[in-house]
Design an enzyme around this catalytic site. Structure first.
Site, mmCIF file in Angstrom:
data_model
loop_
_atom_site.group_PDB
_atom_site.id
_atom_site.type_symbol
_atom_site.label_atom_id
_atom_site.label_comp_id
_atom_site.label_asym_id
_atom_site.label_seq_id
_atom_site.Cartn_x
_atom_site.Cartn_y
_atom_site.Cartn_z
ATOM 1 N N HIS A 55 -8.339 14.012 -4.394
ATOM 2 C CA HIS A 55 -7.719 13.352 -5.469
ATOM 3 C C HIS A 55 -6.594 12.564 -5.280
ATOM 4 C CE1 HIS A 55 -10.220 15.733 -8.108
ATOM 5 N NE2 HIS A 55 -9.692 16.608 -7.720
ATOM 6 N N ASP A 76 -10.940 19.044 1.410
ATOM 7 C CA ASP A 76 -9.882 19.753 0.825
ATOM 8 C C ASP A 76 -9.970 20.664 0.326
ATOM 9 O OD1 ASP A 76 -11.372 20.208 -1.226
ATOM 10 O OD2 ASP A 76 -11.572 18.166 -2.543
ATOM 11 N N ASP A 86 -17.328 18.824 0.032
ATOM 12 C CA ASP A 86 -16.709 19.172 -1.160
ATOM 13 C C ASP A 86 -17.032 20.092 -1.947
ATOM 14 O OD1 ASP A 86 -14.345 19.614 -2.678
ATOM 15 O OD2 ASP A 86 -14.746 17.553 -4.163
ATOM 16 N N GLY A 87 -17.024 21.364 -2.646
ATOM 17 C CA GLY A 87 -18.062 21.953 -3.260
ATOM 18 C C GLY A 87 -17.103 22.404 -5.065
ATOM 19 N N GLU A 89 -17.940 25.518 -1.715
ATOM 20 C CA GLU A 89 -17.342 24.638 -0.196
ATOM 21 C C GLU A 89 -17.615 25.105 1.067
ATOM 22 O OE1 GLU A 89 -14.719 22.462 0.058
ATOM 23 O OE2 GLU A 89 -13.684 22.826 -2.025
ATOM 24 N N ASP A 96 -16.499 14.571 -4.364
ATOM 25 C CA ASP A 96 -16.379 15.561 -5.045
ATOM 26 C C ASP A 96 -16.890 14.954 -6.732
ATOM 27 O OD1 ASP A 96 -13.803 16.641 -7.383
ATOM 28 O OD2 ASP A 96 -13.901 14.721 -7.752
#
Length: 260
Positions: free
Chosen positions: A131, A78, A14-15, A53, A141
């Protein structure tokens, strides 16, 4: 050392960015066959969410290239930007000399070109909604956001026990929380457990099946331990039953008790 951990069975990246553009952070997570977890990440003082990302995926793929990998391994993200870029856009960019359909230079070209070199044909990308209760996605995240805020999260490494893992999660959350956070807020490990329990309830209610790797992520047990099971067994408030080769389904149980 890597051989004792077994193959990598799960991966997530994740970023995050504060401002977009602004200070950013990236995070990656690897889960091994023996149940151990390796986390790593970094910070960039001036960047964008998309660059973070891509950076996370690049660092993870480069790390994976030297590790034994389970044949069902996927990189969970995501970022549709990452998935679409590697999966469909890149062929056209390369054909046009790294130009878009509008004839403009491709943004983040340096990272895309590095990803093109680092991609692993046996590790496809899988989209997971952010989320949504996915434990590994929520964790990366959390780490990426901490880095974007200039914090130094405590990261899990292979060999850390459950207590160390819980402490790492708690330390990241406590650093990222504002000073005015209410004292009665639930401890971070409990919040993480609640997320997994809610996800298990949705999976049971919807009748969804899980692969062995996905089940190992949910119940946080070593893949090797689960591979030895062939009969229904109980995990907390759910009965876990095999429904075919490498597929499992959760059913709500009236008398729940955890068995390992």
């Amino acid at each position: 050392m890597a051989e004792s951990r077994g193959r990598v069975v799960a991966a997530a990246t994740d970023g995050a960015c504060s401002g977009n553009p602004g200070p950013g952070g990236w995070a990656a997570l690897l889960r091994y066959e023996d149940g151990s977890v390796e986390e790593f990440g970094g910070h960039d003082g001036a960047t964008t969410n998309n660059r973070m990302e891509l950076k996370a995926a690049l660092e993870l793929l480069q790390r994976l290239s030297d590790l034994p990998r389970h044949p069902d391994l996927t990189l969970r993200t995501d970022s549709k930007y990452l998935i679409d870029g590697l999966g469909s856009w890149m062929k056209g960019w390369k054909r046009k000399g790294w130009k878009t359909a509008a004839g403009k230079p491709v943004l983040n070209q340096d990272l895309w070109q590095a990803l093109d070199q680092a991609r692993l044909t046996d590790v496809p990308l899988t989209y997971v909604k952010g989320h949504s209760g996915d434990p590994d996605n929520d964790r990366v995240d959390q780490i990426a956001v901490a880095y974007s805020r200039g914090l130094q999260p405590s990261l899990r490494q292979p060999g850390d026990g459950p207590a160390a893992a819980a402490a790492s999660t708690s330390k990241v959350q406590s650093k990222a929380e504002p000073a005015s956070a209410p004292e009665e807020a639930a401890p971070a490990p409990l919040v993480g457990l609640l997320s997994r329990l809610e996800l298990a309830d949705r999976l049971a209610t919807g009748g969804y099946s899980l692969s062995l790797i996905e089940l190992a992520q949910l119940v946080e047990q070593p893949l090797r331990q689960l591979e030895s099971r062939s009969e229904p067994w109980r995990w907390r408030d759910w009965l876990v039953e095999p429904i075919g080769t490498d597929r499992w389904r959760l059913y709500r149980s009236e008398a729940g008790s955890e068995q390992t």
